[in-house]
Design a protein around this motif. Structure first.
Motif, PDB file in Angstrom:
ATOM      1  N   ALA A 198      17.757  44.176-122.816  1.00 60.20           N
ATOM      2  CA  ALA A 198      18.160  42.818-122.438  1.00 60.20           C
ATOM      3  C   ALA A 198      19.550  42.913-121.833  1.00 60.20           C
ATOM      4  N   ASP A 199      19.638  42.660-120.536  1.00 64.15           N
ATOM      5  CA  ASP A 199      20.928  42.712-119.848  1.00 64.15           C
ATOM      6  C   ASP A 199      21.197  41.364-119.201  1.00 64.15           C
ATOM      7  N   SER A 200      22.426  41.160-118.779  1.00 57.22           N
ATOM      8  CA  SER A 200      22.723  39.920-118.051  1.00 57.22           C
ATOM      9  C   SER A 200      23.418  40.261-116.742  1.00 57.22           C
ATOM     10  N   PHE A 201      23.282  39.367-115.768  1.00 54.75           N
ATOM     11  CA  PHE A 201      23.976  39.583-114.491  1.00 54.75           C
ATOM     12  C   PHE A 201      24.598  38.282-114.018  1.00 54.75           C
ATOM     13  N   LEU A 202      25.659  38.444-113.247  1.00 56.76           N
ATOM     14  CA  LEU A 202      26.340  37.286-112.634  1.00 56.76           C
ATOM     15  C   LEU A 202      26.705  37.672-111.206  1.00 56.76           C
ATOM     16  N   LEU A 203      26.145  36.948-110.258  1.00 59.64           N
ATOM     17  CA  LEU A 203      26.507  37.177-108.853  1.00 59.64           C
ATOM     18  C   LEU A 203      27.363  36.008-108.398  1.00 59.64           C
ATOM     19  N   THR A 204      28.542  36.334-107.894  1.00 57.16           N
ATOM     20  CA  THR A 204      29.411  35.288-107.343  1.00 57.16           C
ATOM     21  C   THR A 204      29.421  35.449-105.826  1.00 57.16           C
ATOM     22  N   ILE A 205      29.027  34.393-105.143  1.00 52.67           N
ATOM     23  CA  ILE A 205      28.952  34.433-103.675  1.00 52.67           C
ATOM     24  C   ILE A 205      30.081  33.578-103.118  1.00 52.67           C
ATOM     25  N   LYS A 206      30.870  34.188-102.244  1.00 45.34           N
ATOM     26  CA  LYS A 206      31.969  33.418-101.641  1.00 45.34           C
ATOM     27  C   LYS A 206      31.635  33.122-100.189  1.00 45.34           C
ATOM     28  N   GLY A 207      31.664  31.836 -99.831  1.00 37.63           N
ATOM     29  CA  GLY A 207      31.447  31.441 -98.443  1.00 37.63           C
ATOM     30  C   GLY A 207      32.659  30.677 -97.969  1.00 37.63           C
ATOM     31  N   LYS A 208      32.414  29.638 -97.181  1.00 33.52           N
ATOM     32  CA  LYS A 208      33.532  28.788 -96.735  1.00 33.52           C
ATOM     33  C   LYS A 208      32.999  27.368 -96.683  1.00 33.52           C
ATOM     34  N   GLY A 209      33.605  26.512 -97.492  1.00 27.85           N
ATOM     35  CA  GLY A 209      33.105  25.146 -97.606  1.00 27.85           C
ATOM     36  C   GLY A 209      33.319  24.326 -96.339  1.00 27.85           C
ATOM     37  N   GLY A 210      32.621  23.197 -96.267  1.00 27.94           N
ATOM     38  CA  GLY A 210      32.790  22.322 -95.107  1.00 27.94           C
ATOM     39  C   GLY A 210      31.968  21.056 -95.288  1.00 27.94           C
ATOM     40  N   HIS A 211      31.888  20.242 -94.234  1.00 31.92           N
ATOM     41  CA  HIS A 211      31.117  19.004 -94.289  1.00 31.92           C
ATOM     42  C   HIS A 211      29.633  19.317 -94.102  1.00 31.92           C
ATOM     43  N   GLY A 212      28.803  18.659 -94.889  1.00 35.09           N
ATOM     44  CA  GLY A 212      27.357  18.905 -94.818  1.00 35.09           C
ATOM     45  C   GLY A 212      26.774  18.607 -93.448  1.00 35.09           C
ATOM     46  N   LYS A 249      28.955  19.990-105.841  1.00 37.80           N
ATOM     47  CA  LYS A 249      28.857  18.809-106.707  1.00 37.80           C
ATOM     48  C   LYS A 249      28.417  17.580-105.928  1.00 37.80           C
ATOM     49  N   VAL A 250      28.595  17.613-104.625  1.00 34.22           N
ATOM     50  CA  VAL A 250      28.464  16.393-103.834  1.00 34.22           C
ATOM     51  C   VAL A 250      27.352  16.567-102.795  1.00 34.22           C
ATOM     52  N   PHE A 251      26.677  15.450-102.459  1.00 32.10           N
ATOM     53  CA  PHE A 251      25.496  15.567-101.590  1.00 32.10           C
ATOM     54  C   PHE A 251      25.821  15.982-100.149  1.00 32.10           C
ATOM     55  N   ASN A 252      27.028  15.707 -99.680  1.00 32.41           N
ATOM     56  CA  ASN A 252      27.296  15.981 -98.261  1.00 32.41           C
ATOM     57  C   ASN A 252      28.409  17.008 -98.040  1.00 32.41           C
ATOM     58  N   VAL A 253      28.646  17.838 -99.079  1.00 25.56           N
ATOM     59  CA  VAL A 253      29.687  18.871 -98.941  1.00 25.56           C
ATOM     60  C   VAL A 253      29.084  20.262 -99.160  1.00 25.56           C
ATOM     61  N   ILE A 254      29.369  21.145 -98.246  1.00 24.74           N
ATOM     62  CA  ILE A 254      28.979  22.546 -98.453  1.00 24.74           C
ATOM     63  C   ILE A 254      30.094  23.195 -99.277  1.00 24.74           C
ATOM     64  N   PRO A 255      29.742  23.751-100.459  1.00 23.82           N
ATOM     65  CA  PRO A 255      30.798  24.283-101.334  1.00 23.82           C
ATOM     66  C   PRO A 255      31.326  25.636-100.846  1.00 23.82           C
ATOM     67  N   ASP A 256      32.445  26.031-101.421  1.00 22.48           N
ATOM     68  CA  ASP A 256      33.031  27.339-101.085  1.00 22.48           C
ATOM     69  C   ASP A 256      32.221  28.484-101.697  1.00 22.48           C
ATOM     70  N   ASN A 257      31.789  28.244-102.954  1.00 22.56           N
ATOM     71  CA  ASN A 257      31.188  29.354-103.715  1.00 22.56           C
ATOM     72  C   ASN A 257      29.866  28.959-104.359  1.00 22.56           C
ATOM     73  N   ALA A 258      29.118  29.976-104.719  1.00 21.49           N
ATOM     74  CA  ALA A 258      27.910  29.764-105.525  1.00 21.49           C
ATOM     75  C   ALA A 258      27.830  30.906-106.529  1.00 21.49           C
ATOM     76  N   SER A 259      27.229  30.639-107.696  1.00 23.41           N
ATOM     77  CA  SER A 259      27.042  31.741-108.644  1.00 23.41           C
ATOM     78  C   SER A 259      25.628  31.718-109.206  1.00 23.41           C
ATOM     79  N   ILE A 260      25.144  32.892-109.511  1.00 25.32           N
ATOM     80  CA  ILE A 260      23.779  33.044-110.044  1.00 25.32           C
ATOM     81  C   ILE A 260      23.876  33.871-111.323  1.00 25.32           C
ATOM     82  N   LEU A 261      23.310  33.313-112.399  1.00 25.09           N
ATOM     83  CA  LEU A 261      23.402  33.969-113.705  1.00 25.09           C
ATOM     84  C   LEU A 261      21.984  34.177-114.243  1.00 25.09           C
TER      85      LEU A 261
END
Ligand code: NI
Length: 396
Positions: free
Chosen positions: A189-203, A248-260
């Motif tokens: 049983a292992d765990s993983f965390l991927l942090t993806i960095k992009g660049k936020g902006g208007h949807g 968090k918001v419907f019309n904003v592209i976030p800076d980051n995403a994470s997958i656990l």
């Protein structure tokens, strides 16, 4: 001999139930099993055990009891885990948890009890044994990494030990039956965390941003092909994503995403392969989609792999005690257990003692708030554990 053991264990039936109920009333989380440790020490001392060791390296709970017969021979260890879970009990038993929010919901109260029962049997039969034995009351099984087993091993608990046996009370197995498995038995049983960095902006203007959300979706889909397309279909592996967090918001592209998430495997080679391919796939997809990736993979628990020869030996004794018709080989389970650390170091086995009994409502899975143990099976566990140790050290 096995019949005598069975009768002796059976005669301790009420005592075993009393002990278990006392432990059940006082569930303590990993590394905090202070009252539990105190009680184990008191009972072992009463039985005639001396020089008990409490705790170990970075451990203040747990107990190790050693008996040396003074005659040359082998050394066997028996292990029980002693910690409880942060589960609020919902059973109707009269000895319910007296610590709200905590419960012995995995049956470790039964494990402590059965090892204490075996301790009593073994010390009473000491004159018939060669070599030595060690009883390991291990803290913090549920903590995973670094859990109690790894720390106990660092404290030298396996030094000079030839073989080890553990037993888990198991609700999917019917009461009175014992199940076993040769080789890979429980998963890693292992765990993983991927942090993806992009660049936020208007949807509305995705071309001005670097979208980590579409990238995360592509990675999750691609990961699903590792097990389905790259691992031998006759082998087992699981990659499960449990959390995706971004924005968090419907019309904003976030800076980051994470997958656990978590992975499960039965073989070290496949575990290595999955880890390495998840990393490569994530990094290359992120690069292709103009994001950067940070992949952290935490090895939580190795697979539990029993020693086939020792398992055959243990099963033979289990059959003599429980009756051949009550002992069977089970399918491996994707659950994990830190007994795996011991089996990485020395030969041994891990048996499953059935506690599934619809008549007393003992049908809920391990860790469930309504989890129940069938007290009637405790003598069987005691006889099996002590029988396995006694023949291993037998004088005749
Ligand atoms: Ni458990």
């Amino acid at each position: 001999m096995q019949n005598i053991l069975k009768q002796q264990a059976e005669s301790m039936k009420d005592l075993l139930a009393t002990w278990r109920h006392e432990f059940h009333r006082c569930p303590e989380l990993g590394y905090e099993e202070f009252e539990t440790t105190k009680k184990i020490v008191a009972l072992l001392t009463e039985m005639g055990y001396a020089n008990l060791r409490v705790g170990g390296r970075e451990l203040t709970t747990g107990v190790i009891a050693d008996i040396d017969t003074g005659r040359p021979g082998k050394k066997i260890a028996l292990r029980a885990d002693i910690d409880a879970l942060p589960v609020a009990e919902e059973t109707d038993v009269p000895f319910r948890s007296e610590r709200p929010g905590f419960m012995h919901a995995c049956g470790h109260d039964a494990h402590i009890t059965m090892l204490l029962g075996a301790a009593k049997m073994l010390i009473e039969h000491k004159a018939e044994l060669n070599g030595s034995y060690r009883l390991i009351f291990q803290p913090a099984e549920e903590k995973g990494n670094p859990g109690g087993a790894a720390r106990m091993i660092e404290s030298g608990v396996l030094d000079g030990v030839d073989a080890i046996c553990g037993l888990h009370i198991w609700s999917p197995v019917p009461s009175g039956k014992i199940a076993y498995r040769e080789g890979p038995t429980m998963a890693s049983a292992d765990s993983f965390l991927l942090t993806i960095k992009g660049k936020g902006g208007h949807g509305s203007m995705p071309h001005l941003s670097v979208d980590p959300v579409t990238c995360a979706c592509a990675v999750v889909s691609a990961w699903q092909t590792i097990v389905s397309r790259e691992v031998d279909p006759l082998e087992a592996g699981v990659i499960s994503v449990g959390a995706i967090n971004a924005g968090k918001v419907f019309n904003v592209i976030p800076d980051n995403a994470s997958i656990l998430g978590t992975t499960r495997t039965f073989r070290p080679e496949i575990r290595d392969y999955i880890e390495s391919r998840m990393k490569t796939t994530a990094e290359l997809i992120c690069e292709a989609m103009r994001c950067t990736a940070e992949f952290a993979y935490t090895r939580f628990l190795p697979p539990t792999v029993t020693d086939p020869a020792f398992t055959k030996y243990a099963v033979e004794i289990a059959k003599e005690i429980a009756g051949a018709e009550n002992v069977y080989e089970m399918a491996p389970t994707m659950g994990a257990e830190d007994f795996s650390y011991y089996l990485e170091k020395i030969p041994g086995t891990f048996l499953f003692l059935g506690t599934g009994n619809p008549e007393i409502d003992a049908t809920y899975p391990q860790h469930h708030p309504k989890y129940k143990v069938d007290d009637a099976v405790l003598p069987l566990g005691v006889a099996a554990m002590s029988g396995i140790a006694m023949r291993f050290l037998g004088r005749s």
